[in-house]
Design a protein around this motif. Structure first.
Motif, short mmCIF file in Angstrom:
data_model
loop_
_atom_site.label_atom_id
_atom_site.label_comp_id
_atom_site.label_asym_id
_atom_site.label_seq_id
_atom_site.Cartn_x
_atom_site.Cartn_y
_atom_site.Cartn_z
N ASP A 85 36.07 33.00 38.07
CA ASP A 85 35.07 34.11 38.57
C ASP A 85 34.96 34.93 37.43
O ASP A 85 35.96 35.22 36.56
CB ASP A 85 35.50 34.94 39.85
CG ASP A 85 34.33 35.51 40.46
OD1 ASP A 85 33.13 35.26 39.87
OD2 ASP A 85 34.71 35.86 41.44
N ASN A 127 42.72 31.36 41.86
CA ASN A 127 41.59 31.93 41.65
C ASN A 127 41.74 32.94 40.62
O ASN A 127 42.56 33.61 40.64
CB ASN A 127 41.09 32.95 43.01
CG ASN A 127 40.56 32.16 44.18
OD1 ASN A 127 39.80 31.27 44.20
ND2 ASN A 127 41.20 32.41 45.25
N LYS A 163 35.30 43.28 42.87
CA LYS A 163 35.94 41.98 43.01
C LYS A 163 37.35 42.24 43.08
O LYS A 163 37.89 41.44 44.00
CB LYS A 163 35.50 41.25 41.71
CG LYS A 163 34.10 40.71 41.78
CD LYS A 163 33.70 39.88 40.50
CE LYS A 163 32.46 39.11 40.58
NZ LYS A 163 31.92 37.96 41.36
#
Lengths: 62, 515
Positions: B48, B5, B59
């Motif tokens: 992201d 991620n 986040k």
């Protein structure tokens, strides 16, 4: 040149540097991406160029 | 490889687009364990974006990221809020990369002081991002491997680390792995580790081929149908089927008969086999990891290992060193073994004793010692205690434990008669070497008859020279009487129970021979 003017100039240099860096990296990508992505990049690059012009124009006005 | 991620914190929409394209195109470094979808690139990983400091903060606090690219100035009026985000990302253990046009010395210094891992000036993304990712992978792999060597396969030996790293590199593939090493060196532990890193959904199924006779091994491996043989009271799945979509670990493959190797070879190649007594084929998709403590070349030369079977199981060969060759591992291993129990401390003399010992049973023997020490009286272990316990771990000469595992497996395969002959030949050969091929001295020291010696030499294909002089035989008694008169051979006498194999050197020789 006053301290304020120096600060404004530094800000301008950063803005121009930063936007040119994006344009340079985007240009480098153009040959390796799909047609769709190329179109998106070119559109964003055009917007970036406009912003750059505005930043310089704003500095001139000051 | 786990799915990564990545968060890109950037206010400039063009630069966000550049990062999306660049990260999607970047090559993963050679050796990085890649996911099926994103093999060779980061395209399969999640990327992201956060366009300002507030969104980025939210986040970073809420979601999990492995990698984070941070621009320092997020907006025209922003006061370098990216700097604050570096500290937040680092506190979450995220690999943090600053990408900024503010690449003057004070900013670079500040960013590194706040804990960023990498810093590069914007404008050369196609080159810089791939280098950043290479460094990220390297750090990640290194940290993963360090954990493995502290928690799963304890070693500080660089060659062993390298060998295990090599095995893990191929863990996600279907490549068969052959692990070589002496007993107790950690072959099973490594096989299990490779399975755990393979992401295979099935089980890790291990079988020690030396623990079964041929028929039993076939039933264990292939399974059997109810009534297939006496005692088959119910249908039972074999190890091959249990290892479906998992790993089949064949330990001590050198003990497997040629016939069984042929059957298994077919099953490995076709992934299909017939359980004993069944005419309905079973299908299983398993990855093979095998291990042996024996010399492979020797096994092939002696015709005990089929070459085609060997080829099928040795995609990658890993050699594990015995503990005697990686003594730096002794104390980390003891520390690991005692982690959940009583912690120990060793006097300098006790340490010297442990380091001086040659550990014939390798790590397994050390584990036994650690267990004994934990159960003992001393927390601060003295040299005398180490000596005493190490002595207790050694099999006594002449005791029933004299036969090695390898000898036992050989006897299972070839029969005890062959095993006894082989044992005698080995002793005779060693004796002859020790005496520069002087037969009399060998016979005298080993306490054997000339007949036993010559029978052995014949089996060893040693050319026999005729005696130039001969002394008249003196009367002989007991076991030698029988052997010298040719009624039975010494091996037969041994086999018949007249003498125990461990007592070979106690047979009295009354015959004098000069060759």
């Amino acid at each position: 040149m006053t301290a304020n003017q120096t600060e404004i100039l530094e800000q301008l240099i950063h803005d121009v540097n930063s936007k040119c860096a994006s344009l340079k990296s985007a240009a480098a990508l153009l040959k390796n991406v799909s047609d769709q992505e190329r179109r998106e990049l070119l559109e964003l690059m055009a917007q970036q160029a406009e912003k750059l012009t505005k930043v310089i124009a704003a500095y001139k006005d000051q | 490889m786990d799915k990564l991620n990545t968060l890109v914190i950037e206010d400039d929409p063009l630069f966000r687009k550049v990062m999306a394209s660049t990260l999607g195109l970047c090559e993963a470094p050679a050796g990085a364990r890649s996911s099926a979808k994103g093999a060779g690139t980061l395209a399969g990983h999640a990327i992201d974006f956060a366009e300002n400091a507030a969104v980025a903060k939210e986040k970073l606090e809420k979601d999990h990221y492995d990698l984070c690219f941070i621009d320092l100035k997020l907006g025209d009026r922003d006061n370098y809020s990216g700097l604050k985000l570096i500290a937040l990302a680092r506190s979450k253990g995220i690999y943090s990369v600053v990408m900024s046009s503010h690449d003057t010395e004070p900013f670079i210094q500040k960013a590194y002081e706040l804990g960023c891992d990498d810093f590069y000036a914007k404008g050369n993304e196609d080159n810089n991002v791939s280098q950043v990712l290479a460094r990220f992978w390297q750090k990640r792999e290194k940290s993963k491997e360090e954990n493995i060597f502290k928690e799963r396969f304890i070693t500080e030996d660089s060659a062993t680390k390298l060998a295990i790293g090599e095995a893990l590199k191929y863990a996600p593939s279907d490549l068969p792995i052959l692990i070589l090493g002496p007993s107790g060196a950690g072959k099973t532990s490594l096989a299990r580790l490779v399975h755990d890193f393979s992401r295979r959904k099935g089980e890790f199924v291990a079988i020690n081929c030396s623990a079964y006779t041929e028929d039993l091994l076939e039933a264990e491996l292939f399974g059997y149908k109810k009534g297939a043989f006496t005692g088959a009271n119910e249908t039972r799945k074999g190890k091959l089927l249990l290892a479906d979509r998992g790993t089949l670990f064949l330990d001590e493959i050198g003990a497997m008969s040629l016939k069984m190797q042929t059957k298994l070879l077919k099953a490995i190649e076709e992934k299909t086999f017939y359980p004993v007594g069944s005419d309905i084929p079973e299908t299983s998709s398993f990855r093979v990891i095998s291990a042996t403590l024996e010399d492979l070349q020797c096994l092939i030369n002696e015709g005990r290992l089929r070459f085609d079977f060997f080829q099928r199981i040795h995609g990658l060969t890993i050699r594990l060193k015995p503990l005697s060759e990686r003594k730096d591992d002794i104390f980390p291993l003891i520390s690991f073994f005692t982690k959940q129990g009583r912690r120990l401390s060793f006097t300098q003399e006790a340490k010297t004793e442990l380091l001086g010992y040659n550990w014939p049973g390798s790590v397994r023997e050390l584990k036994k010692l650690a267990d004994l020490l934990m159960a003992g009286e001393e927390g601060r272990v003295q040299a005398e205690t180490v000596k005493r316990l190490l002595n207790s771990l050694r099999p006594e000469e002449g005791a029933s434990g004299f036969a090695t595992d390898e000898q036992y497996r050989f006897a299972l395969r070839q029969g005890l008669n062959e095993a006894v002959d082989r044992f005698i030949d080995g002793i005779v050969e060693t004796g002859l070497k020790a005496h520069n091929n002087r037969k009399y001295a060998t016979m005298r020291d080993l306490g054997i008859s000339s007949r036993m010696l010559y029978d052995s030499l014949k089996r060893l294909n040693v050319p026999l020279r005729k005696s130039t002089r001969r002394k008249p035989p003196v009367p002989i008694t007991s076991i030698d009487t029988a052997t010298a008169t040719g009624r039975i051979s010494v091996p037969e006498a041994l086999r018949s129970g007249t003498a125990a194999i461990s007592n070979v050197n106690s047979i009295e020789v009354k015959e004098e021979v000069v060759a």
